[in-house]
Design an enzyme around this catalytic site. Structure first.
Site, PDB file in Angstrom:
ATOM      1  N   HIS A 165      -1.333  -1.376  -4.281  1.00 20.47           N
ATOM      2  CA  HIS A 165      -2.593  -1.069  -3.583  1.00 20.47           C
ATOM      3  C   HIS A 165      -2.651   0.430  -3.283  1.00 20.47           C
ATOM      4  O   HIS A 165      -1.741   0.999  -2.691  1.00 20.47           O
ATOM      5  CB  HIS A 165      -2.645  -1.882  -2.290  1.00 20.47           C
ATOM      6  CG  HIS A 165      -3.920  -1.768  -1.521  1.00 20.47           C
ATOM      7  ND1 HIS A 165      -5.037  -2.519  -1.815  1.00 20.47           N
ATOM      8  CD2 HIS A 165      -4.261  -1.012  -0.450  1.00 20.47           C
ATOM      9  CE1 HIS A 165      -5.999  -2.229  -0.964  1.00 20.47           C
ATOM     10  NE2 HIS A 165      -5.564  -1.303  -0.116  1.00 20.47           N
ATOM     11  N   MET A 191      -9.078   7.833   0.440  1.00 19.73           N
ATOM     12  CA  MET A 191      -9.854   8.176   1.644  1.00 19.73           C
ATOM     13  C   MET A 191     -10.434   9.578   1.500  1.00 19.73           C
ATOM     14  O   MET A 191      -9.789  10.469   0.942  1.00 19.73           O
ATOM     15  CB  MET A 191      -8.945   8.154   2.872  1.00 19.73           C
ATOM     16  CG  MET A 191      -8.239   6.820   3.076  1.00 19.73           C
ATOM     17  SD  MET A 191      -7.319   6.812   4.603  1.00 19.73           S
ATOM     18  CE  MET A 191      -6.468   5.231   4.460  1.00 19.73           C
ATOM     19  N   ASP A 225      -6.397  -6.723   4.380  1.00 22.06           N
ATOM     20  CA  ASP A 225      -5.857  -5.360   4.425  1.00 22.06           C
ATOM     21  C   ASP A 225      -5.758  -4.875   5.870  1.00 22.06           C
ATOM     22  O   ASP A 225      -6.784  -4.662   6.525  1.00 22.06           O
ATOM     23  CB  ASP A 225      -6.769  -4.439   3.600  1.00 22.06           C
ATOM     24  CG  ASP A 225      -6.141  -3.077   3.348  1.00 22.06           C
ATOM     25  OD1 ASP A 225      -5.015  -2.841   3.821  1.00 22.06           O
ATOM     26  OD2 ASP A 225      -6.796  -2.256   2.681  1.00 22.06           O
ATOM     27  N   MET A 267     -12.180   4.153   0.195  1.00 20.97           N
ATOM     28  CA  MET A 267     -12.770   4.332   1.527  1.00 20.97           C
ATOM     29  C   MET A 267     -13.491   5.674   1.477  1.00 20.97           C
ATOM     30  O   MET A 267     -13.068   6.668   2.092  1.00 20.97           O
ATOM     31  CB  MET A 267     -11.669   4.283   2.592  1.00 20.97           C
ATOM     32  CG  MET A 267     -11.164   2.859   2.821  1.00 20.97           C
ATOM     33  SD  MET A 267      -9.546   2.800   3.595  1.00 20.97           S
ATOM     34  CE  MET A 267      -8.530   2.965   2.136  1.00 20.97           C
ATOM     35  N   SER A 310       0.855  -1.193   0.000  1.00 16.65           N
ATOM     36  CA  SER A 310       0.000   0.000   0.000  1.00 16.65           C
ATOM     37  C   SER A 310       0.883   1.232   0.000  1.00 16.65           C
ATOM     38  O   SER A 310       1.689   1.438   0.923  1.00 16.65           O
ATOM     39  CB  SER A 310      -0.886   0.022   1.243  1.00 16.65           C
ATOM     40  OG  SER A 310      -1.396   1.344   1.401  1.00 16.65           O
ATOM     41  N   ASP A 339      -4.859   3.446  -1.578  1.00 19.94           N
ATOM     42  CA  ASP A 339      -5.890   3.718  -0.576  1.00 19.94           C
ATOM     43  C   ASP A 339      -6.466   5.117  -0.752  1.00 19.94           C
ATOM     44  O   ASP A 339      -5.805   6.117  -0.459  1.00 19.94           O
ATOM     45  CB  ASP A 339      -5.281   3.578   0.830  1.00 19.94           C
ATOM     46  CG  ASP A 339      -5.059   2.125   1.193  1.00 19.94           C
ATOM     47  OD1 ASP A 339      -6.019   1.347   1.082  1.00 19.94           O
ATOM     48  OD2 ASP A 339      -3.928   1.765   1.579  1.00 19.94           O
ATOM     49  N   MET A 395     -11.017  -6.387   5.942  1.00 18.16           N
ATOM     50  CA  MET A 395     -10.218  -5.427   6.718  1.00 18.16           C
ATOM     51  C   MET A 395      -9.831  -6.067   8.055  1.00 18.16           C
ATOM     52  O   MET A 395     -10.690  -6.554   8.792  1.00 18.16           O
ATOM     53  CB  MET A 395     -11.013  -4.145   6.988  1.00 18.16           C
ATOM     54  CG  MET A 395     -11.378  -3.326   5.761  1.00 18.16           C
ATOM     55  SD  MET A 395     -10.012  -2.805   4.717  1.00 18.16           S
ATOM     56  CE  MET A 395      -8.994  -1.883   5.875  1.00 18.16           C
ATOM     57  N   HIS A 430      -8.532   0.900  -3.617  1.00 19.01           N
ATOM     58  CA  HIS A 430      -9.412   0.650  -2.465  1.00 19.01           C
ATOM     59  C   HIS A 430     -10.071   1.969  -2.070  1.00 19.01           C
ATOM     60  O   HIS A 430      -9.415   2.854  -1.526  1.00 19.01           O
ATOM     61  CB  HIS A 430      -8.540   0.092  -1.318  1.00 19.01           C
ATOM     62  CG  HIS A 430      -9.269  -0.154  -0.043  1.00 19.01           C
ATOM     63  ND1 HIS A 430      -8.604  -0.392   1.153  1.00 19.01           N
ATOM     64  CD2 HIS A 430     -10.592  -0.224   0.251  1.00 19.01           C
ATOM     65  CE1 HIS A 430      -9.485  -0.583   2.109  1.00 19.01           C
ATOM     66  NE2 HIS A 430     -10.702  -0.478   1.604  1.00 19.01           N
TER      67      HIS A 430
HETATM   68  C1  DX5 Z   1      -6.064   1.085   5.948  1.00 18.86           C
HETATM   69  C2  DX5 Z   1      -5.630   0.868   4.514  1.00 18.86           C
HETATM   70  C3  DX5 Z   1      -4.532  -0.121   4.389  1.00 18.86           C
HETATM   71  C4  DX5 Z   1      -3.268   0.304   5.083  1.00 18.86           C
HETATM   72  C5  DX5 Z   1      -2.487  -0.896   5.480  1.00 18.86           C
HETATM   73  O1  DX5 Z   1      -7.143   1.929   5.986  1.00 18.86           O
HETATM   74  O2  DX5 Z   1      -6.711   0.400   3.747  1.00 18.86           O
HETATM   75  O3  DX5 Z   1      -4.278  -0.448   3.045  1.00 18.86           O
HETATM   76  O4  DX5 Z   1      -2.472   1.121   4.316  1.00 18.86           O
HETATM   77  O5  DX5 Z   1      -1.389  -0.441   6.200  1.00 18.86           O
HETATM   78  P1  DX5 Z   1      -0.585  -1.368   7.198  1.00 18.86           P
HETATM   79  O6  DX5 Z   1      -0.044  -2.500   6.403  1.00 18.86           O
HETATM   80  O7  DX5 Z   1       0.480  -0.468   7.725  1.00 18.86           O
HETATM   81  O8  DX5 Z   1      -1.561  -1.826   8.261  1.00 18.86           O
HETATM   82 ZN    ZN Z   2      -6.379  -0.532   1.680  1.00 17.49          ZN
END
Ligand code: DX5
Ligand code: ZN
Length: 226
Positions: free
Chosen positions: A37, A41, A176, A72, A12, A39, A141, A70
């Site tokens: 990956h 948000m 994840d 969010m 990620s 993320d 998750m 991904h």
């Molecule tokens: C969390 C994200 C993950 C995150 C994972 O909200 O969706 O992808 O980056 O990070 P680590 O591996 O540090 O838990």
């Molecule tokens: Zn993620």
């Protein structure tokens, strides 16, 4: 994108240097990442903000493997075309992001992208029972979404249950949050095939010292192969 259940490590870029995404993506791929990956948000569905479609579009030319996006965010549907245009290979939406996840998955597939559905830790496996024919990936998750570097929440039972619900269907199980060489083998054994890892991949390395990324990726992969 062909389907297989071999273990895939998906770093990620939430844990990358935010001023240097292109070089960070090239470095993790050179060092053995299977997928990248991303993320997204929105500061609303989760209490953190990252990047939107123009940034994801700018990452695209640097990704040679699979761009796994991904979301969010809530709502989702308004933005699906923008992520298709940005070049996402897989677009994952949260089941908790709105009342019409079925429509969302149909709309994602309608653009030609693969469709993923993500489940927060509090959401049961059964919630996707009627979505299996619309999903190419289920993201479990193992932290509450929003931040990298959080402590792993055990979801072994949920993953085992999903694995048996999925059977022979070509649906990936992605994990994840909190994946490292101690937690990854639990999830691989339970039936996961895509392991997202942010802090455990980027820890200790940089674009000037990318070999550490390779060591970290290999350590996670090796832990699943015992
Ligand atoms: C969390 C994200 C993950 C995150 C994972 O909200 O969706 O992808 O980056 O990070 P680590 O591996 O540090 O838990
Ligand atoms: Zn993620």
């Amino acid at each position: 994108m062909s389907f297989d259940r071999s273990i895939k490590i998906a770093p990620s870029i939430l844990s990358a240097d935010f001023a240097n995404f292109g070089a960070e993506i090239r470095a993790i791929e050179d060092q053995g990442a299977d997928w990248v990956h991303i993320d997204v948000m929105d500061g609303h569905f989760v209490p953190n903000l990252t990047f939107g479609p123009p940034a994801v579009k700018a990452f695209r030319p640097h990704v040679k493997t699979v761009m796994d996006v991904h979301l969010m965010i809530s709502p989702v549907d308004l933005y699906i075309d923008a992520y298709a245009d940005a070049g996402a290979d897989i677009l994952t939406a949260h089941i908790e992001a709105g009342p019409h996840i079925h429509r969302t998955l149909q709309a994602i597939r309608g653009t030609g992208m693969k469709a993923g559905v993500a489940l927060n830790p509090g959401t049961p496996a059964d919630a996707i029972e009627h979505l299996l024919d619309l999903a190419d990936l289920v993201c479990v998750m193992t932290v509450n979404p929003g931040f990298g570097g959080q402590k792993y929440i055990d979801m072994t039972d949920k993953v085992r249950r999903l694995r048996s619900m999925i059977g022979d269907r070509p649906i990936h199980i992605e994990i994840d949050g909190g994946m490292d060489p101690t937690t990854a083998p639990l999830m691989a054994k339970a039936g996961a095939d895509v392991l997202v890892a942010g802090s455990a991949v980027f820890r200790g390395g940089s674009v000037d010292n990318p070999a550490v990324y390779g060591d970290n990726i290999r350590a996670i992969r090796a832990s699943t192969q015992d």
